[in-house]
Design a protein around this motif. Structure first.
Motif, PDB file in Angstrom:
ATOM      1  N   SER A 198      -5.190  -3.059  -7.260  1.00  0.00           N
ATOM      2  CA  SER A 198      -4.126  -3.510  -8.048  1.00  0.00           C
ATOM      3  C   SER A 198      -4.597  -4.324  -9.482  1.00  0.00           C
ATOM      4  O   SER A 198      -3.977  -4.775 -10.225  1.00  0.00           O
ATOM      5  CB  SER A 198      -2.872  -4.376  -7.477  1.00  0.00           C
ATOM      6  OG  SER A 198      -3.444  -5.654  -7.286  1.00  0.00           O
TER       7      SER A 198
ATOM      8  N   CYS B 280      -5.368   4.287  -5.704  1.00  0.00           N
ATOM      9  CA  CYS B 280      -3.927   3.802  -5.111  1.00  0.00           C
ATOM     10  C   CYS B 280      -3.811   2.448  -5.520  1.00  0.00           C
ATOM     11  O   CYS B 280      -4.256   1.668  -5.256  1.00  0.00           O
ATOM     12  CB  CYS B 280      -4.203   4.088  -3.686  1.00  0.00           C
ATOM     13  SG  CYS B 280      -4.553   5.805  -3.081  1.00  0.00           S
ATOM     14  N   LEU B 281      -2.393   2.233  -6.276  1.00  0.00           N
ATOM     15  CA  LEU B 281      -2.261   1.108  -6.743  1.00  0.00           C
ATOM     16  C   LEU B 281      -1.480   0.394  -5.637  1.00  0.00           C
ATOM     17  O   LEU B 281      -0.936  -0.851  -5.949  1.00  0.00           O
ATOM     18  CB  LEU B 281      -1.304   1.122  -8.013  1.00  0.00           C
ATOM     19  CG  LEU B 281      -2.097   1.859  -9.051  1.00  0.00           C
ATOM     20  CD1 LEU B 281      -1.073   2.138 -10.353  1.00  0.00           C
ATOM     21  CD2 LEU B 281      -3.396   1.297  -9.659  1.00  0.00           C
ATOM     22  N   SER B 282      -1.367   0.584  -4.417  1.00  0.00           N
ATOM     23  CA  SER B 282      -0.746  -0.027  -3.353  1.00  0.00           C
ATOM     24  C   SER B 282      -1.484   0.310  -1.920  1.00  0.00           C
ATOM     25  O   SER B 282      -1.933   1.622  -1.845  1.00  0.00           O
ATOM     26  CB  SER B 282       0.776   0.403  -3.424  1.00  0.00           C
ATOM     27  OG  SER B 282       0.968   1.472  -3.008  1.00  0.00           O
TER      28      SER B 282
ATOM     29  N   THR C 277       1.202   5.479  -6.912  1.00  0.00           N
ATOM     30  CA  THR C 277       1.515   4.113  -6.953  1.00  0.00           C
ATOM     31  C   THR C 277       2.517   3.678  -5.760  1.00  0.00           C
ATOM     32  O   THR C 277       2.263   2.769  -5.421  1.00  0.00           O
ATOM     33  CB  THR C 277       2.513   4.191  -8.253  1.00  0.00           C
ATOM     34  OG1 THR C 277       3.447   5.138  -8.297  1.00  0.00           O
ATOM     35  CG2 THR C 277       1.722   4.194  -9.632  1.00  0.00           C
TER      36      THR C 277
ATOM     37  N   ALA D 116      -1.836   4.008 -15.478  1.00  0.00           N
ATOM     38  CA  ALA D 116      -1.239   3.022 -14.518  1.00  0.00           C
ATOM     39  C   ALA D 116      -0.106   2.345 -15.263  1.00  0.00           C
ATOM     40  O   ALA D 116       0.844   2.147 -14.444  1.00  0.00           O
ATOM     41  CB  ALA D 116      -2.336   2.098 -13.828  1.00  0.00           C
TER      42      ALA D 116
ATOM     43  N   ALA E 276       3.780   2.511 -14.109  1.00  0.00           N
ATOM     44  CA  ALA E 276       4.358   1.367 -13.604  1.00  0.00           C
ATOM     45  C   ALA E 276       5.919   0.878 -14.434  1.00  0.00           C
ATOM     46  O   ALA E 276       6.687   0.787 -13.737  1.00  0.00           O
ATOM     47  CB  ALA E 276       3.546   0.195 -13.591  1.00  0.00           C
TER      48      ALA E 276
ATOM     49  N   LEU F  84       0.210  -5.516 -12.898  1.00  0.00           N
ATOM     50  CA  LEU F  84       1.396  -4.710 -13.073  1.00  0.00           C
ATOM     51  C   LEU F  84       2.793  -5.322 -12.726  1.00  0.00           C
ATOM     52  O   LEU F  84       3.651  -4.891 -13.564  1.00  0.00           O
ATOM     53  CB  LEU F  84       1.071  -3.153 -12.632  1.00  0.00           C
ATOM     54  CG  LEU F  84       0.164  -2.649 -13.224  1.00  0.00           C
ATOM     55  CD1 LEU F  84      -0.229  -1.079 -12.546  1.00  0.00           C
ATOM     56  CD2 LEU F  84       0.432  -2.273 -14.720  1.00  0.00           C
TER      57      LEU F  84
END
Lengths: 248, 128
Positions: free
Chosen positions: A14, A36-38, A247, B20, B24, B113
């Protein structure tokens, strides 16, 4: 047969600066990545597709454990080379306990990252190298158990076996002697025993080496690795990678 | 029909970081327009007149400081609040940053983010 390039990678973070730095590294090493942001997104990806390598930004132990568990729980990712990216060494042993292969300190720039990650490339590619079959067109001799010799065209070779085209009706589980020459400078002759493991209707036979002199096995490994590296280099010179971003 | 979503301009040269940030913000109800370098950012800002600008500091063509100064002195862009994101903290940017009068700065570290979205939601409530 899986294509050899590019490698498939999973990257969970992240941290946007790390993402920026790692994107350059992944492009350079020709690793097509699912970013993958999570942890939730990483778990979904780890369960659903195969990866040659994974980079986990090790922030929350619990989240990372869950990702590792999803990764190793997928039979296609049992051998995935996983690197934990850590702020400090405090969680290094926890990462190793979760079956991470290597830990690295969070890189601040591209130079730091590539310096650490490039030497691990051999480990990332190892499972694929072991199973990858390179297409070839070599003449060889296949001798059946009864001593009948047949000239055959060898069509594929890997570190563990060969495939060849023949009109002789070899059966699965037949033991054969195979002889062929690898086109390299010096002595490229290979003479091994192999078991037939598959046969297509078109007459292509797959056989796995069961007995091969160590120097000849090393010769095959060396040749396969050389061919793969040459394919990688030509691809890496002009990579067109479209990393996927998740995400959820 | 007029778009009621609040518009945010994101100026970022890294394709993946831009993607990204865009994802978001869009998930959280913002209308996002983008630019991939300083010069383009200046043009898009003047044309689109966003409610807020989120920009990287180390940008090609027009560096962060020059871009902020030009945005703040531009006829169409002078009133737009700017959020700067950079790899280092505001303090670490030092002299380069001292004359810049942006109100907000985010270091691009973990969970940035989430913090960015929170800041935008607090100050620019999305009308969705």
């Amino acid at each position: 047969m899986r294509p050899i390039v590019p490698l498939n990678g999973l990257f969970m973070t992240s941290d946007l600066h790390l993402l920026e730095v790692m994107t350059k590294v992944l492009d350079k090493l020709c690793i097509k990545t699912v970013v993958c942001l999570s942890a939730k997104a990483a778990i979904q990806a780890a369960r659903s597709q195969p990866f040659d390598c994974a980079f986990i930004d090790w922030i929350m132990n619990e989240d990372c454990f869950d990702v590792m568990s999803a990764l190793r729980g997928n039979v296609r990712n049992e051998k995935t080379f996983v690197m934990a990216i850590l702020e400090d060494n405090k969680n290094l042993w926890k990462a190793f306990k979760a079956s991470v292969n290597l830990g690295m300190n969070k890189p601040q720039n591209y130079e730091q990252a590539i310096q650490f990650i490039r030497p691990t490339y051999g480990s990332m590619i190892k499972p694929r190298r072991e199973s990858y079959r390179l297409p070839v067109k070599w003449n060889g001799t296949i001798i059946s158990r009864l001593g009948l010799g047949k000239v055959a065209q060898i069509t594929d070779i890997s570190e563990t076996g060969i495939a060849f085209k023949t009109s002789f009706p070899f059966q699965i589980n037949d033991t054969v002697k195979v002889a062929f020459t690898i086109p390299i400078h010096g002595y490229g002759k290979v003479s091994a025993t192999a078991d037939v493991v598959c046969r297509s209707q078109e007459g292509t036979v797959g056989a796995v080496f069961t007995s091969i002199p160590p120097d000849q096995k090393a010769l095959i490994n060396h040749w396969v690795t050389g061919e793969l590296h040459s394919m990688m280099s030509s691809h890496a010179a002009n990579p067109i990678l479209d990393h996927k971003l998740l995400t959820v | 029909m007029k778009n009621l979503k609040k518009k945010v301009l994101v100026i970022e040269d890294s394709k993946l970081v831009l993607k990204a940030v865009r994802m978001a913000l869009e998930i959280n109800g913002f209308h996002v327009v983008t630019a991939k370098n300083g010069e383009e950012g200046l043009v898009v800002a003047a044309m689109e007149k966003p409610d807020k600008i989120v920009m990287d500091w180390n940008l090609p063509k027009l560096h962060g400081k020059a871009l902020v100064n030009q945005l703040q002195s531009g006829e169409h862009t002078c009133g737009i609040p700017i959020i700067v994101m950079s790899a280092t903290s505001k303090a670490e940017l030092g002299g380069d940053y001292k004359d810049v009068t942006t109100r907000e700065h985010f270091k691009k570290d973990s969970n940035v983010l989430e913090r960015l979205v929170q800041a935008l939601q607090n100050q620019v409530p999305a009308l969705v």
